[in-house]
Design a protein around this motif. Structure first.
Motif, PDB file in Angstrom:
ATOM      1  N   ALA A 171      61.023   3.567  -6.574  1.00 52.69           N
ATOM      2  CA  ALA A 171      60.368   3.133  -5.515  1.00 52.69           C
ATOM      3  C   ALA A 171      59.115   2.366  -5.979  1.00 52.69           C
ATOM      4  O   ALA A 171      58.516   1.514  -5.213  1.00 52.69           O
ATOM      5  CB  ALA A 171      60.033   4.089  -4.660  1.00 52.69           C
ATOM      6  N   ILE A 172      58.655   2.486  -7.077  1.00 51.08           N
ATOM      7  CA  ILE A 172      57.382   2.004  -7.681  1.00 51.08           C
ATOM      8  C   ILE A 172      57.377   0.539  -7.793  1.00 51.08           C
ATOM      9  O   ILE A 172      58.528  -0.105  -7.812  1.00 51.08           O
ATOM     10  CB  ILE A 172      57.019   2.699  -9.014  1.00 51.08           C
ATOM     11  N   ASP A 173      56.248  -0.031  -7.666  1.00 52.42           N
ATOM     12  CA  ASP A 173      56.302  -1.554  -7.734  1.00 52.42           C
ATOM     13  C   ASP A 173      55.509  -1.984  -9.198  1.00 52.42           C
ATOM     14  O   ASP A 173      54.495  -1.260  -9.032  1.00 52.42           O
ATOM     15  CB  ASP A 173      55.319  -1.932  -6.451  1.00 52.42           C
ATOM     16  N   LEU A 183      64.297   3.508  -0.992  1.00 60.25           N
ATOM     17  CA  LEU A 183      64.862   3.912   0.112  1.00 60.25           C
ATOM     18  C   LEU A 183      65.349   2.618   0.731  1.00 60.25           C
ATOM     19  O   LEU A 183      65.032   1.708   1.231  1.00 60.25           O
ATOM     20  CB  LEU A 183      64.150   4.966   1.034  1.00 60.25           C
ATOM     21  N   PRO A 184      66.757   2.900   1.333  1.00 60.28           N
ATOM     22  CA  PRO A 184      67.237   1.666   2.013  1.00 60.28           C
ATOM     23  C   PRO A 184      66.647   1.414   3.618  1.00 60.28           C
ATOM     24  O   PRO A 184      66.720   0.483   4.097  1.00 60.28           O
ATOM     25  CB  PRO A 184      68.875   2.204   2.220  1.00 60.28           C
ATOM     26  N   GLU A 185      66.067   2.685   4.150  1.00 61.88           N
ATOM     27  CA  GLU A 185      65.596   2.629   5.451  1.00 61.88           C
ATOM     28  C   GLU A 185      64.337   3.750   5.304  1.00 61.88           C
ATOM     29  O   GLU A 185      64.511   4.726   4.407  1.00 61.88           O
ATOM     30  CB  GLU A 185      66.276   2.623   6.701  1.00 61.88           C
ATOM     31  N   THR A 194      57.120   4.793   4.969  1.00 59.72           N
ATOM     32  CA  THR A 194      58.306   5.295   4.446  1.00 59.72           C
ATOM     33  C   THR A 194      58.173   6.412   3.325  1.00 59.72           C
ATOM     34  O   THR A 194      59.415   7.273   3.115  1.00 59.72           O
ATOM     35  CB  THR A 194      59.259   4.117   3.483  1.00 59.72           C
ATOM     36  N   GLY A 195      57.212   6.634   2.812  1.00 56.10           N
ATOM     37  CA  GLY A 195      56.862   7.910   1.927  1.00 56.10           C
ATOM     38  C   GLY A 195      57.396   7.260   0.563  1.00 56.10           C
ATOM     39  O   GLY A 195      57.179   8.428  -0.302  1.00 56.10           O
ATOM     40  N   GLU A 196      57.881   6.201   0.091  1.00 55.37           N
ATOM     41  CA  GLU A 196      58.168   5.984  -0.924  1.00 55.37           C
ATOM     42  C   GLU A 196      56.870   5.953  -2.004  1.00 55.37           C
ATOM     43  O   GLU A 196      55.884   5.300  -1.653  1.00 55.37           O
ATOM     44  CB  GLU A 196      58.698   4.533  -1.154  1.00 55.37           C
ATOM     45  N   VAL A 197      56.941   6.382  -3.329  1.00 61.27           N
ATOM     46  CA  VAL A 197      55.896   6.205  -4.282  1.00 61.27           C
ATOM     47  C   VAL A 197      55.771   4.917  -4.662  1.00 61.27           C
ATOM     48  O   VAL A 197      56.602   4.282  -5.585  1.00 61.27           O
ATOM     49  CB  VAL A 197      55.953   7.431  -5.165  1.00 61.27           C
TER      50      VAL A 197
END
Length: 569
Positions: A232-234, A448-450, A266-269
């Motif tokens: 998930a990280i950028d 995540l896909p969504e 989304t909760g993505e880190v």
């Protein structure tokens, strides 16, 4: 007297008897026939009866099954930029019993391996009774080829893979490392070892008595490469967060620190930076502290950054109006023989003032008016004391005491962030509830896909009210003013917590924290900053952690093309 034969005349001999000659002939013939029968029988035995056994013995001496290394799957950031890749390398090994004693050949071999002749001789002597020893592991193909070209008997090459991390120390604790056999040892490399490793293949080859390849006979099983992992990280945000954290730790002479940035939707880190760190591509002189992903495996008392969460439980109770006023004079109070203090006497404060001034007295008085353990119950709904279920090795669950026979001082301490422990990732996940109208999102280290549905844990009206109150806490003239981001509305809370040791709370050791959300009009980012034991003079969260939040969050909003929102007054 006998008459002498005449000169030149040979005496006549009697011919052999016919029966004696025939017997000899038959005897010789019989021996020849018996020999032919024995030879024929032996040939039949070897080629028919003993053929499977002999074929197996021969194959056992010349046929070998070799393993084919599987290519480990790549780890990439959310945009496909590589974070961990496997590159081909060559391992050189030797059979010491076959390496010649010729000093010229050994000297050439030693030079090609960057060893002294004495070191090489010593190693060969140490393994003289064995048939296998490593010469050099994980050489580049070009360097290994220089050794192979020497054609020294008993020296062989084995093709393998080595892990390389383009981001170096920037994401080391999150990614983890592999060992010399390309197996995960830490971090996500360990957590997803079966998925990333793939399945080795096999091939059947013919070798001579010295183990040299004669013929490649058949491919028994193809090597199956490992799966690819998209995090998930950028990588852009990760570099920026690490840079700002490292600079702050150096500026304040701190022991370390953590930055966690989550996507509020989304909760993505999006970023997870740690200090101290290490270079996974060169582990010489490695500091063991740098191996720990403190954002996930370490816990701490959160202090004042959980006051907005405790205030949510207070507001949801229905016992207090938004305009209720609490008298915090004289700035301290005794509770169960413990003294609770504010920095100074703030006098009468409403709910917004209690958060803005970060009044321990105000929070304690409000909580002690409640009849039920609403604050710890809300903490539990927010994920404190529970696993975040990221699957990260060594993930900490923290500590949230059960409400059994608690004293009044313990009730009060929970309201201002003492008596419990959380990880930085748990804290970030809890703050997503404030950013999403009361809906908490579980953290995800993978893309995540969504967006997940999340869980409603706080009344939406209360969450929106708290976000506006927290926005006032970062306005000019407040303790959190340094967390402001030009052009964007920011909501957040500072925290300064005493560190603990075996002797209890330390007098001169603190953790500086800031937790915030931006932009307030349409939250996109939740960021947590923790600086461990700053020694540069300043130690308050507003002076140490808030500026890091400002730089990291401001840079992230611009990189993500989030439009500025109008700051309300």
């Amino acid at each position: 007297m006998r008459a002498e034969p005449r000169s030149g005349v040979t005496p006549r001999r009697r011919p052999p008897s016919a029966p004696m000659g025939q017997a000899r002939y038959l005897l010789v013939l019989g021996l020849v026939v018996i020999g032919l029968l024995l030879l024929t029988g032996r040939i039949v035995t070897l080629h028919v009866i003993d053929r499977p056994f002999l074929q197996g013995q021969g194959d056992a001496r010349i046929l070998r099954t070799q393993a084919l290394s599987a290519h480990r799957g790549m780890i990439s950031d959310r945009h496909g930029e590589p974070l961990a890749i496997s590159t081909p390398v060559v391992t050189l090994w030797a059979n010491p019993q076959e390496v010649p004693e010729d000093p010229i050949q050994r000297l050439q071999l030693a030079h090609a391996l960057n060893l002294s002749l004495d070191d090489l001789d010593a190693r060969l002597e140490r393994f003289a009774s064995r048939e296998f020893m490593y010469l050099r592991r994980q050489l580049t193909p070009a360097a290994a080829q220089r050794v192979v070209d020497l054609r020294v008997p008993g020296v062989y090459a084995q093709h393998e893979y080595k892990r390389y991390y383009p981001a170096g120390e920037v994401a080391a604790q999150l990614l983890g490392v592999t060992n010399v056999d390309d197996k995960g040892q830490e971090g996500l490399e360990l957590a997803y070892q079966p998925y990333l490793a793939g399945t080795p293949g096999q091939r059947r080859v013919m070798q001579d008595r010295r183990g040299r390849l004669v013929r490649d006979l058949a491919l028994l099983r193809e090597a199956q490469p490992g799966g690819e992992l998209t995090l998930a990280i950028d990588q852009r945000l990760q570099y920026m967060a690490y840079r700002e954290l490292k600079a702050a730790v150096a500026e304040h002479q701190a022991d370390g620190g953590v930055v966690v940035m989550m996507d509020a939707r989304t909760g993505e880190v999006l970023a997870m930076a740690n200090q101290p760190s290490y270079n996974p591509n060169n582990r010489a002189g490695l500091d063991p502290r740098g191996l720990r992903n403190q954002a996930i495996v370490d816990v701490f008392e959160p202090g004042s950054v959980v006051k907005p969460l405790a205030m949510a439980a207070i507001m949801e109770s229905g016992r207090f109006d938004r305009d209720v006023v609490v008298d915090t004079s004289p700035g301290w109070m005794m509770l169960d023989r413990f003294t609770i203090r504010d920095i100074r006497n703030y006098g009468e404060l409403d709910l917004a003032g209690i958060l803005e001034k970060s009044s321990n007295i105000g929070m304690s008085k409000l909580v002690l008016e409640l009849d039920e353990p609403l604050v710890p119950e809300l903490y539990r709904r927010l994920g404190f004391g529970q696993s975040t279920e990221t699957g990260f090795p060594g993930e900490a669950v923290g500590n949230l005491p059960a409400p059994v026979r608690w004293s009044r001082s313990q009730w009060a301490a929970l309201s201002y962030g003492y008596g419990l422990s959380v990880s930085a990732l748990q804290l970030a996940s809890a703050y997503t509830a404030l950013a999403n109208g009361g809906v908490r999102l579980p953290p995800s280290l993978l893309k995540l896909p969504e967006a997940p549905p999340g869980t409603q844990v706080i009344d939406s009206a209360v969450a929106h009210d708290l976000l506006r109150i927290m926005e006032e806490s970062v306005q000019p003239g407040t303790g959190g003013r340094r967390a402001g981001v030009p052009g964007y509305r920011v909501a957040g809370k500072t925290g300064t917590v005493r560190k603990t040791s075996a002797r209890g709370y330390e007098r001169e050791a603190y953790r500086s924290l800031f937790a915030g959300v931006a932009p307030v009009s349409d939250p996109r980012i939740v960021t947590i900053v923790m600086i461990d034991h700053p020694r540069g003079g300043d130690f308050f969260g507003g002076a140490v952690a808030a500026p890091v939040f400002s730089r990291v969050t401001g840079g992230a909003l611009r990189l993500l093309d989030v439009p500025p929102d109008q700051r309300s007054r």
